[in-house]
Every structure is written in structure tokens, then in C-alpha cells.
Design a protein around this motif. Structure first.
Motif, PDB file in Angstrom:
ATOM      1  N   LYS A 195      55.338 -14.466  44.107  1.00  8.36           N
ATOM      2  CA  LYS A 195      54.026 -13.112  43.884  1.00  8.36           C
ATOM      3  C   LYS A 195      52.407 -13.281  44.054  1.00  8.36           C
ATOM      4  O   LYS A 195      51.630 -13.789  44.646  1.00  8.36           O
ATOM      5  CB  LYS A 195      54.056 -11.631  44.190  1.00  8.36           C
ATOM      6  N   LEU A 236      52.134  -7.415  47.919  1.00  7.45           N
ATOM      7  CA  LEU A 236      51.974  -6.530  46.655  1.00  7.45           C
ATOM      8  C   LEU A 236      51.923  -5.279  47.374  1.00  7.45           C
ATOM      9  O   LEU A 236      51.728  -5.022  47.439  1.00  7.45           O
ATOM     10  CB  LEU A 236      50.464  -6.628  45.671  1.00  7.45           C
ATOM     11  N   ASP A 269      53.542  -3.726  41.724  1.00  9.98           N
ATOM     12  CA  ASP A 269      53.037  -4.948  41.233  1.00  9.98           C
ATOM     13  C   ASP A 269      51.296  -4.680  41.000  1.00  9.98           C
ATOM     14  O   ASP A 269      51.112  -5.250  39.649  1.00  9.98           O
ATOM     15  CB  ASP A 269      53.179  -5.579  42.492  1.00  9.98           C
ATOM     16  N   LEU A 307      58.951  -9.252  38.385  1.00 12.20           N
ATOM     17  CA  LEU A 307      58.168  -8.350  39.440  1.00 12.20           C
ATOM     18  C   LEU A 307      57.252  -9.553  40.008  1.00 12.20           C
ATOM     19  O   LEU A 307      56.710  -8.466  41.092  1.00 12.20           O
ATOM     20  CB  LEU A 307      57.723  -6.956  38.899  1.00 12.20           C
ATOM     21  N   LEU A 308      56.425  -9.983  39.290  1.00 16.26           N
ATOM     22  CA  LEU A 308      55.317 -10.473  40.459  1.00 16.26           C
ATOM     23  C   LEU A 308      55.869 -11.936  40.807  1.00 16.26           C
ATOM     24  O   LEU A 308      55.094 -12.872  40.988  1.00 16.26           O
ATOM     25  CB  LEU A 308      54.293 -10.195  39.511  1.00 16.26           C
TER      26      LEU A 308
END
Length: 316
Positions: free
Chosen positions: A134, A19, A23, A130-131
Motif C-alpha cells: 500500500k 488506504l 492504515d 498492514l501497509l
């Protein structure tokens, strides 16, 4: 409109090491959007600020889960984070999450059910590219509250205060080759107890006990097992407790090991007498819960040589 503030402890699946600041901002924005979309019946409701305490984000670790409340555990990568937030509302009591439909209807603001929010928050996270990879899921959320009675910490010592029976090979302790593993076990004992006593939606420890030191004293052999004896000191608040373990309160109380238990100490949670608003039972971990946690901590990342210690049998 009245303004309130609060904080939640969120446990999620994923790798916190991946992260970055973008994030973190995305997770904060999604948290705010999810809440504002789900709160009903209050035109005054608005989330004013959401901040993830980056110091509270724990490292990659393993988590224990019991599926369908059966004694089948699997290990997965999880992390926790504390989220601070401010909001305004009309006629609400300062908490955001309701325990049932009745508790929601009794207020002018229709509160969000905790499980519904978790599902919605996880769903929105999964839609943000984006995540992806993650943060892969949200396991549980504790809405934290500070206990009004919170005395300054005091300390007690028990020597030998803790005797643990392990499965394994006693000879490394006998001949001295296993001494290097002793510090690993001492750290695992402290981590297992303190993580098992973290805020959770079922029970809380009104004394907020935590192990401060664990020191190996001596060992003894048994049939197919061996016992290690430790002196311990622990921190407590609100008067001296009877010891470091409690028993189940009654027949409706159940083993915390059936919850999503994250084995990682987060100091920010233990410093301010914080507990989950939904918790009903006041007690420390039971001996069974501690044994379960210790086994999992020792298994994680092969913390201890499996030929030396292959399991935790009982407290002696």
C-alpha cells in the motif's frame, strides 16, 4: 517545555485508494514513533498529537524523477498527504528538521535531519505488514510554514497569455475533430503549472501564483508542429507579479524538475501561503519547468491522443 504545532507535506510511493482508517492510524503512529526515537538531547521532547488530513490525500497519479540529476525520467505511482502535529520541546525554535549539523547543534534540542527522518520513516513503514503493497516508500517531505505576509488573493488576466508549441498532427484542430481534446489540454496546463508551484525544499513563490482558468483562443500551424494560444487568469497574493513565469535566481538555483515533483493540485496547500521552511529561492516556475511538467501530465493516463499531441516543444 514549550509547545509547538506544525504540518508537513509527505510524498510517498503507493496507492492511496487502498488506504483505510486502520492504515491511516498506522501511518500516524509510525510518524510519532520515528520522531520520538530520533530527537536527541531533550528529555522534554514529546509528540503530543499526529493527524493525517485525509482530505489532502491525493488520488493515484504519476511522478517525475530524475535519477542522479541526469535527464532520465521514469514514471511511478505516488501520492501526497498533509500531516498535522503538535509537540513539546525545550529550547527549540518550533521546527523539527535541521538543514545541517551546524543548525542542529545551535539549539538545545538536536533536530532531526530531514533525509534521515525520511529513511527511518520509510524503513518502519516497510516493517508493518498492514501497509505492505500500500505504501512502498517515502520520497520527500516538506516542513510547511505560513508566510507572515499573506494578503487576500487577487486576480489578473492575460489574453492571449500563453502560447504553446506542440509536436503532433495539426489536422484534427484544422478540421474540427480534435476540439474534444482541447479541454483536456486546458486542464493539463492548469494542473502542470499549479503542481510545479507546490511547496518544495528548494524554492517558493512569494506571490503564491496559481492558474485559475485556461481558455483556448486560436491555433496556428508551423513546420512539423503547431501552436495553441490560450487566455489565462491567475490568482496571486502580496502585490501583482510581472507574469506567471520567472527565471532562475542565480547560478546556484536549478530546475525544479530535478526534484520529486508531484503532479496533483492539493488545495489545502495553496490556500494559506504555505511554503517549505528549507526553501531559499523566491520565484515561480520557469518556462522550462512548466514545459517539463506539461509533458508529463499529458503522458499520464494517456490524457491526450498521442497522434494529436506527441510532445511539448516550447512556449511560443
Amino acid at each position: 517545555c514549550s509547545q509547538h504545532s506544525g504540518e508537513v507535506l509527505v510524498t510517498a510511493d503507493g496507492d492511496p485508494n487502498s488506504l483505510d482508517s486502520s492504515d491511516i492510524s498506522a501511518l500516524e503512529n509510525i510518524y510519532q514513533q520515528t520522531l520520538e526515537e530520533m530527537v536527541e538531547g531533550d528529555s522534554c521532547f514529546q509528540v503530543l498529537d499526529v493527524t493525517i488530513d485525509t482530505d489532502s490525500i491525493s488520488r493515484r497519479r504519476l511522478e517525475a524523477k530524475n535519477e542522479d540529476r541526469q535527464d532520465r525520467r521514469r514514471l511511478s505511482n505516488t501520492f501526497s498527504m498533509v500531516i498535522w502535529f503538535q509537540f513539546q520541546c525545550h529550547g527549540c525554535s518550533g521546527n523539527l528538521f535541521g538543514g545541517n549539523d551546524a543548525s542542529r547543534r545551535n539549539l538545545a534540542t538536536t533536530l532531526v535531519l530531514r533525509d534521515d527522518f525520511i529513511s527511518a520513516y520509510a524503513s518502519k513503514i516497510s516493517q508493518v505488514s498492514l501497509l505492505q503493497n500500500k505504501v512502498t516508500g517515502v520520497e520527500f517531505l516538506s516542513e510547511l510554514q505560513a508566510m507572515e505576509k499573506c494578503s487576500a488573493p487577487d486576480y489578473a488576466e492575460q489574453s492571449p497569455g500563453l502560447s504553446i508549441v506542440f509536436e503532433g498532427d495539426y489536422s484534427p484542430l484544422k478540421d474540427g475533430t480534435g476540439i474534444s481534446q482541447v479541454s483536456v489540454i486546458e486542464e493539463a496546463i492548469q494542473e502542470a503549472y499549479n503542481s510545479m508551484n507546490m511547496p518544495n525544499p528548494h524554492s517558493y513563490d512569494s506571490h503564491f501564483r496559481s492558474l485559475a482558468t485556461v481558455s483556448y483562443v486560436f491555433s496556428s500551424t508551423q513546420v512539423n508542429s503547431f501552436a495553441m494560444h490560450f487566455s489565462v487568469s491567475y490568482e496571486y497574493r502580496n502585490g501583482p507579479p510581472s507574469g506567471i513565469f520567472d527565471t532562475l535566481v542565480d547560478g546556484s538555483d536549478y530546475d525544479r524538475s530535478e526534484l520529486y515533483v508531484c503532479h496533483e493540485t492539493i488545495d489545502i496547500v495553496t490556500e494559506e501561503c504555505l511554503y517549505d521552511m528549507a526553501a531559499h529561492y523566491s520565484r515561480a516556475p520557469t518556462e522550462k519547468e512548466f514545459i517539463s511538467a506539461l509533458e508529463l501530465v499529458l503522458l499520464r493516463d494517456d490524457k491526450v491522443d498521442s497522434h494529436f499531441v506527441s510532445g511539448v516543444v516550447a512556449l511560443g
